[in-house]
Design a protein around this motif. Structure first.
Motif, PDB file in Angstrom:
ATOM      1  N   GLN A 178       3.887   2.886   4.685  1.00  0.00           N
ATOM      2  CA  GLN A 178       3.538   3.850   5.727  1.00  0.00           C
ATOM      3  C   GLN A 178       3.347   5.255   5.176  1.00  0.00           C
ATOM      4  OE1 GLN A 178       5.686   3.418   9.392  1.00  0.00           O
ATOM      5  NE2 GLN A 178       5.403   5.558   9.960  1.00  0.00           N
ATOM      6  N   GLU A 179       4.206   5.654   4.236  1.00  0.00           N
ATOM      7  CA  GLU A 179       4.085   7.001   3.685  1.00  0.00           C
ATOM      8  C   GLU A 179       2.791   7.184   2.922  1.00  0.00           C
ATOM      9  OE1 GLU A 179       6.452  10.055   0.630  1.00  0.00           O
ATOM     10  OE2 GLU A 179       7.317   8.104   1.139  1.00  0.00           O
ATOM     11  N   ARG A 180       2.472   6.227   2.043  1.00  0.00           N
ATOM     12  CA  ARG A 180       1.227   6.320   1.271  1.00  0.00           C
ATOM     13  C   ARG A 180       0.016   6.181   2.188  1.00  0.00           C
ATOM     14  NH1 ARG A 180       4.518   8.065  -1.244  1.00  0.00           N
ATOM     15  NH2 ARG A 180       5.339   7.490  -3.282  1.00  0.00           N
ATOM     16  N   GLY A 181       0.135   5.339   3.209  1.00  0.00           N
ATOM     17  CA  GLY A 181      -0.957   5.195   4.166  1.00  0.00           C
ATOM     18  C   GLY A 181      -1.242   6.490   4.902  1.00  0.00           C
ATOM     19  N   ALA A 182      -0.180   7.197   5.301  1.00  0.00           N
ATOM     20  CA  ALA A 182      -0.349   8.481   5.986  1.00  0.00           C
ATOM     21  C   ALA A 182      -1.044   9.491   5.087  1.00  0.00           C
ATOM     22  CB  ALA A 182       1.002   9.008   6.445  1.00  0.00           C
ATOM     23  N   GLU A 183      -0.726   9.471   3.800  1.00  0.00           N
ATOM     24  CA  GLU A 183      -1.363  10.383   2.854  1.00  0.00           C
ATOM     25  C   GLU A 183      -2.862  10.092   2.749  1.00  0.00           C
ATOM     26  OE1 GLU A 183       0.742   9.823  -0.770  1.00  0.00           O
ATOM     27  OE2 GLU A 183       2.525  10.932  -0.108  1.00  0.00           O
ATOM     28  N   ILE A 184      -3.223   8.817   2.740  1.00  0.00           N
ATOM     29  CA  ILE A 184      -4.639   8.447   2.648  1.00  0.00           C
ATOM     30  C   ILE A 184      -5.388   8.883   3.908  1.00  0.00           C
ATOM     31  CG2 ILE A 184      -6.227   6.484   2.620  1.00  0.00           C
ATOM     32  CD1 ILE A 184      -5.053   7.190  -0.119  1.00  0.00           C
ATOM     33  N   ILE A 185      -4.774   8.692   5.080  1.00  0.00           N
ATOM     34  CA  ILE A 185      -5.418   9.106   6.327  1.00  0.00           C
ATOM     35  C   ILE A 185      -5.623  10.614   6.353  1.00  0.00           C
ATOM     36  CG2 ILE A 185      -5.121   9.274   8.826  1.00  0.00           C
ATOM     37  CD1 ILE A 185      -5.971   6.503   7.836  1.00  0.00           C
ATOM     38  N   GLU A 186      -4.614  11.378   5.968  1.00  0.00           N
ATOM     39  CA  GLU A 186      -4.751  12.829   5.943  1.00  0.00           C
ATOM     40  C   GLU A 186      -5.839  13.253   4.955  1.00  0.00           C
ATOM     41  OE1 GLU A 186      -3.576  14.825   8.005  1.00  0.00           O
ATOM     42  OE2 GLU A 186      -2.011  13.629   8.965  1.00  0.00           O
ATOM     43  N   LEU A 187      -5.922  12.560   3.836  1.00  0.00           N
ATOM     44  CA  LEU A 187      -6.960  12.853   2.847  1.00  0.00           C
ATOM     45  C   LEU A 187      -8.349  12.617   3.439  1.00  0.00           C
ATOM     46  CD1 LEU A 187      -7.752  13.524  -0.108  1.00  0.00           C
ATOM     47  CD2 LEU A 187      -7.510  11.075  -0.603  1.00  0.00           C
ATOM     48  N   LEU A 188      -8.531  11.497   4.137  1.00  0.00           N
ATOM     49  CA  LEU A 188      -9.830  11.195   4.745  1.00  0.00           C
ATOM     50  C   LEU A 188     -10.197  12.218   5.815  1.00  0.00           C
ATOM     51  CD1 LEU A 188      -9.465   7.328   4.954  1.00  0.00           C
ATOM     52  CD2 LEU A 188     -11.267   8.547   3.708  1.00  0.00           C
ATOM     53  N   LEU A 189      -9.221  12.630   6.613  1.00  0.00           N
ATOM     54  CA  LEU A 189      -9.483  13.655   7.628  1.00  0.00           C
ATOM     55  C   LEU A 189      -9.909  14.971   6.974  1.00  0.00           C
ATOM     56  CD1 LEU A 189      -6.464  12.913   9.974  1.00  0.00           C
ATOM     57  CD2 LEU A 189      -8.866  12.857  10.690  1.00  0.00           C
TER      58      LEU A 189
END
Length: 247
Positions: A178-189
């Motif tokens: 979940q933590e790494r996934g959140a980082e990827i989503i923020e990066l895409l945004l």
């Protein structure tokens, strides 16, 4: 911008045909991320393949910028993908023998003309994108030397190498915690906003949906939530959405 108008896609199934995408209309605007969610088998990946010009729909149109992609032949569609569409696959599919920097440089040189200074420009672009995704220090590492989250960051940087107008992302957090996934989503945004890319993102991961500018839901190939031209939430509203969902 990418616009899908009344798109239908079917596949043969014995003597009949199965409908994967059923009269879907959807628009993603520059600088925003539109999430496409829904149960497994609902047509999300098929919709993304149509948007990417990898599959021609039975009917309807897909417009990237001012180009009707459904009117293109195979060569023209491939050229459009090279110049205007970035694809982030669910699996990073990085070439094991290439470093992170080389993964990007290869994309920058595919099909390109050998204009004077082109190689130097490609090197600068690759370095800029690796810096943007926080991997400057890993540019000389090969995939087996990178974590899953780092490989996905290289995957995203590679998709942006040719400065696409449209970014299509398939389940970018499925193999991450979940933590790494959140980082990827923020990066895409962040990168979608900074580079003014219209991003369509397929995901099962509902925890990230409040971060998106817009969310639509597919069930049995049909759009059941979200109209074709729903207004996009202004970015200033996103922190309030985060707070409501405890993010």
């Amino acid at each position: 911008m990418i616009r899908l108008d009344d798109v239908t896609l079917t596949f043969p199934d014995g003597d009949a045909r199965v409908t994967a995408v059923d009269h879907v209309s959807l628009t993603a605007r520059p600088g925003t991320v539109t999430a496409v969610t829904g149960p497994s088998g609902s047509g999300k990946s098929s919709l993304l393949a149509v948007a990417a010009t990898l599959i021609r729909p039975d009917s309807g149109t897909v417009t990237v910028g001012e180009v009707d992609t459904t009117a293109l032949d195979a060569r023209e569609a491939a050229e459009l993908r090279r110049t205007s569409i970035g694809i982030v696959f669910q699996q990073s599919n990085l070439l094991p023998s290439l470093t992170a920097g080389e993964q990007l440089r290869v994309m920058g040189e595919l099909g390109g003309r050998r204009a004077p200074g082109a190689r130097a420009a490609t090197l600068r672009r690759a370095d800029e994108l690796l810096d943007a995704v926080g991997l400057s220090a890993q540019r000389d590492r090969r995939p087996h030397q990178l974590s899953g989250g780092q490989r996905q960051r290289v995957n995203i940087a590679r998709a942006l190498m040719n400065d696409p107008a449209v970014l299509l992302v398939d389940e970018p957090t499925s193999a991450l915690d979940q933590e790494r996934g959140a980082e990827i989503i923020e990066l895409l945004l962040r990168l979608s906003a900074e580079r003014d890319a219209a991003t369509l993102l397929v995901t099962h991961d509902v925890v990230h949906l409040p971060r998106m500018h817009r969310v639509v839901r597919l069930v049995d190939g049909r759009l059941v939530d979200g109209r074709p031209d729903d207004p996009v939430r202004d970015a200033v509203d996103l922190p309030h959405a985060h707070a409501r969902h405890g993010i």
